[in-house]
Design a protein around this motif. Structure first.
Motif, PDB file in Angstrom:
ATOM      1  N   THR A  98      10.342  11.844 -52.360  1.00  0.00           N
ATOM      2  CA  THR A  98      10.897  13.577 -51.936  1.00  0.00           C
ATOM      3  C   THR A  98      12.683  13.167 -51.882  1.00  0.00           C
ATOM      4  N   ASN A  99      13.244  14.046 -51.741  1.00  0.00           N
ATOM      5  CA  ASN A  99      14.379  13.960 -52.470  1.00  0.00           C
ATOM      6  C   ASN A  99      15.245  12.964 -52.174  1.00  0.00           C
ATOM      7  N   MET A 146       7.448   3.794 -49.575  1.00  0.00           N
ATOM      8  CA  MET A 146       8.409   4.998 -50.455  1.00  0.00           C
ATOM      9  C   MET A 146       7.717   5.640 -49.945  1.00  0.00           C
ATOM     10  N   ILE A 147       8.071   7.000 -50.485  1.00  0.00           N
ATOM     11  CA  ILE A 147       7.533   8.195 -49.893  1.00  0.00           C
ATOM     12  C   ILE A 147       8.436   8.858 -50.671  1.00  0.00           C
ATOM     13  N   THR A 197      24.025  16.376 -36.273  1.00  0.00           N
ATOM     14  CA  THR A 197      25.891  15.705 -35.941  1.00  0.00           C
ATOM     15  C   THR A 197      26.377  16.281 -35.357  1.00  0.00           C
ATOM     16  N   TYR A 235      21.814   1.180 -44.171  1.00  0.00           N
ATOM     17  CA  TYR A 235      20.199   2.365 -43.462  1.00  0.00           C
ATOM     18  C   TYR A 235      19.455   1.454 -42.635  1.00  0.00           C
ATOM     19  N   ASN A 288      13.018  13.459 -37.318  1.00  0.00           N
ATOM     20  CA  ASN A 288      13.302  13.574 -39.372  1.00  0.00           C
ATOM     21  C   ASN A 288      14.196  13.320 -39.677  1.00  0.00           C
TER      22      ASN A 288
HETATM   23  N1  LIG Z   1      11.611   8.668 -48.913  1.00  0.00           N
HETATM   24  C1  LIG Z   1      11.393   7.565 -48.472  1.00  0.00           C
HETATM   25  O1  LIG Z   1      10.667   6.615 -49.338  1.00  0.00           O
HETATM   26  C2  LIG Z   1      11.035   7.162 -47.069  1.00  0.00           C
HETATM   27  C3  LIG Z   1      11.023   6.253 -46.666  1.00  0.00           C
HETATM   28  C4  LIG Z   1      11.089   5.364 -45.084  1.00  0.00           C
HETATM   29  C5  LIG Z   1      11.570   6.858 -44.482  1.00  0.00           C
HETATM   30  N2  LIG Z   1      12.315   7.668 -44.707  1.00  0.00           N
HETATM   31  C6  LIG Z   1      13.318   8.943 -43.655  1.00  0.00           C
HETATM   32  O2  LIG Z   1      12.123   9.950 -43.382  1.00  0.00           O
HETATM   33  C7  LIG Z   1      13.089  11.230 -43.066  1.00  0.00           C
HETATM   34  C8  LIG Z   1      13.299  12.598 -44.220  1.00  0.00           C
HETATM   35  O3  LIG Z   1      14.175  12.065 -45.451  1.00  0.00           O
HETATM   36  P1  LIG Z   1      12.936  12.449 -46.745  1.00  0.00           P
HETATM   37  O4  LIG Z   1      12.184  11.320 -47.459  1.00  0.00           O
HETATM   38  O5  LIG Z   1      12.275  13.572 -46.393  1.00  0.00           O
HETATM   39  O6  LIG Z   1      14.146  12.743 -47.413  1.00  0.00           O
HETATM   40  P2  LIG Z   1      14.749  14.016 -48.022  1.00  0.00           P
HETATM   41  O7  LIG Z   1      13.789  14.862 -48.486  1.00  0.00           O
HETATM   42  O8  LIG Z   1      16.405  13.693 -48.660  1.00  0.00           O
HETATM   43  O9  LIG Z   1      14.724  15.218 -46.429  1.00  0.00           O
HETATM   44  C9  LIG Z   1      16.018  14.371 -45.358  1.00  0.00           C
HETATM   45  C10 LIG Z   1      16.024  15.961 -44.382  1.00  0.00           C
HETATM   46  O10 LIG Z   1      16.630  15.307 -43.641  1.00  0.00           O
HETATM   47  C11 LIG Z   1      18.428  16.545 -43.371  1.00  0.00           C
HETATM   48  N3  LIG Z   1      19.179  15.997 -43.046  1.00  0.00           N
HETATM   49  C12 LIG Z   1      20.269  15.054 -43.123  1.00  0.00           C
HETATM   50  N4  LIG Z   1      21.449  14.684 -42.402  1.00  0.00           N
HETATM   51  C13 LIG Z   1      20.984  16.281 -41.495  1.00  0.00           C
HETATM   52  C14 LIG Z   1      21.359  16.750 -39.992  1.00  0.00           C
HETATM   53  N5  LIG Z   1      23.250  15.553 -40.038  1.00  0.00           N
HETATM   54  N6  LIG Z   1      21.586  17.543 -39.663  1.00  0.00           N
HETATM   55  C15 LIG Z   1      19.910  18.074 -39.457  1.00  0.00           C
HETATM   56  N7  LIG Z   1      19.077  17.459 -40.947  1.00  0.00           N
HETATM   57  C16 LIG Z   1      19.261  16.359 -41.421  1.00  0.00           C
HETATM   58  C17 LIG Z   1      17.835  16.434 -44.643  1.00  0.00           C
HETATM   59  O11 LIG Z   1      19.107  18.507 -44.959  1.00  0.00           O
HETATM   60  P3  LIG Z   1      19.319  19.086 -46.342  1.00  0.00           P
HETATM   61  O12 LIG Z   1      18.336  19.232 -47.070  1.00  0.00           O
HETATM   62  O13 LIG Z   1      20.907  19.880 -45.687  1.00  0.00           O
HETATM   63  O14 LIG Z   1      20.546  17.172 -46.511  1.00  0.00           O
HETATM   64  C18 LIG Z   1      16.017  17.005 -44.905  1.00  0.00           C
HETATM   65  O15 LIG Z   1      15.940  18.217 -44.547  1.00  0.00           O
HETATM   66  C19 LIG Z   1      14.230  10.104 -43.072  1.00  0.00           C
HETATM   67  O16 LIG Z   1      14.815   9.956 -41.838  1.00  0.00           O
HETATM   68  C20 LIG Z   1      14.156   8.463 -43.619  1.00  0.00           C
HETATM   69  O17 LIG Z   1      15.415   7.914 -43.311  1.00  0.00           O
HETATM   70  C21 LIG Z   1      12.246   8.215 -45.882  1.00  0.00           C
END
Ligand SMILES: NC(=O)c1ccc[n+]([C@@H]2O[C@H](COP(=O)([O-])OP(=O)(O)OC[C@H]3O[C@@H](n4cnc5c(N)ncnc54)[C@H](OP(=O)(O)O)[C@@H]3O)[C@@H](O)[C@H]2O)c1
Length: 276
Positions: free
Chosen positions: A188-189, A185-186, A63, A153, A88
């Motif tokens: 993660t956090n 659905m994955i 951002t 979203y 990502n």
């Molecule tokens: N999990 C699911 O079910 C799922 C499904 C479809 C798509 N996705 C997509 O997968 C991607 C990764 O998500 P995840 O599931 O791995 O969730 P996650 O574990 O919450 O990881 C999200 C990551 O994004 C980072 N982030 C957030 N805002 C940011 C910023 N301003 N600058 C840099 N990094 C930032 C977070 O950093 P911090 O640690 O600093 O917060 C974290 O490293 C996302 O784009 C999400 O929309 C996830």
């Protein structure tokens, strides 16, 4: 001998980005695991040390214009090229459309859409000069179909899908490919980090029951969630393919939903989603 391939991954502090950084480094990519708070990179650094992996942790908040420009410049100063960019970083905003404050929606777009645009624009000149590169955008099943309590979203991921399709035409003549990854659905956090619209949290909201029901549904669907390693393996396949596809789904659930959407009328799909 061709030079070592260089990858930049955003949002590598946890989940999908963390696993993508690891798998790329384990497969020989000099990997810049970027994150907004580099203190969260301690675990990655210690694995890198143990396994002697080529991972560098670099600060990048998607951002922030300065942070993004500085991170990309650091990579180019050190490695002189970028072969793979994985966009990502992202989070989910949950809440009924009517309850969403405009600032909550703007923050959602600032990370999921403008963050991806900012990082991609910073990296493209180097890829264009090299006349090669691959941009991997982590979209979602939510980039293919809508569902309740997620209009902000879902619309960011639809934006990522449209942007990627258009961009792919523009950069292909320079040897650059664009790939969309659509995870289901994955585990993660992601769900523990979901931002819920303030108004939808209030029992006075006309939608509070619906939002609660959606939270419960997400909890149930999470029981069959796929692993972030699965998404990372699909990203590795895409970036090592000679002719990568535009779209890859990651997870049986999303494969089924996308297949149903193709086969069904809008009305049939809507009614199936309502039942789910
Ligand atoms: N999990 C699911 O079910 C799922 C499904 C479809 C798509 N996705 C997509 O997968 C991607 C990764 O998500 P995840 O599931 O791995 O969730 P996650 O574990 O919450 O990881 C999200 C990551 O994004 C980072 N982030 C957030 N805002 C940011 C910023 N301003 N600058 C840099 N990094 C930032 C977070 O950093 P911090 O640690 O600093 O917060 C974290 O490293 C996302 O784009 C999400 O929309 C996830």
């Amino acid at each position: 001998m061709s030079p070592q391939k260089v990858a930049v991954v955003t949002g590598s502090s946890s989940g999908i980005g963390y696993e993508i950084s690891l798998i790329l480094a384990r497969n020989g990519f000099l990997t810049y695991a970027t994150m907004r708070n580099p203190e969260k990179g301690a675990n990655l650094k210690s694995i890198a040390e143990k396994e002697k992996l080529p991972i560098r942790v670099v600060q990048l908040d998607v951002t922030d214009d300065n942070s993004t420009a500085k991170a990309v410049q650091t990579v180019l100063n050190e490695a002189d090229r970028i072969d793979v960019l994985v966009n990502n970083a992202g989070y989910g905003l949950m809440g009924a459309f009517e309850d969403l404050a405009i600032d909550e929606i703007k923050s959602q777009y600032e990370t999921n859409v403008f963050g991806l645009i900012r990082t991609t624009q910073a990296v493209l000149p180097a890829m264009r000069r090299q006349r090669s590169g691959i941009i991997v955008n982590i979209s979602s099943g939510a980039g293919r179909f809508g569902y309740p309590a997620a209009s902000a979203y879902v619309s960011t991921k639809f934006a990522v899908e449209g942007l990627s399709e258009s961009l792919s035409f523009e950069v292909e003549p320079f040897g650059i490919r664009v790939v969309l990854i659509e995870p289901g659905m994955i585990s993660t956090n992601f769900f523990s980090s979901v931002a819920i619209a303030k108004k939808s949290l209030s029992p006075d909201s006309a939608y509070s029951q619906m939002v609660k029901a959606m939270e419960e549904t997400a909890g149930k669907l999470m029981q069959n969630a796929s692993s972030p390693e699965l998404v990372a393996r699909i990203v590795l396949d895409a970036v090592t393919s000679k002719d990568p596809k535009l779209r890859y789904q990651a997870g049986k659930d999303v494969e089924q939903w996308v297949e149903s959407k193709k086969k069904m009328s809008d009305e049939e799909f809507h009614s199936m989603m309502k039942q789910t």
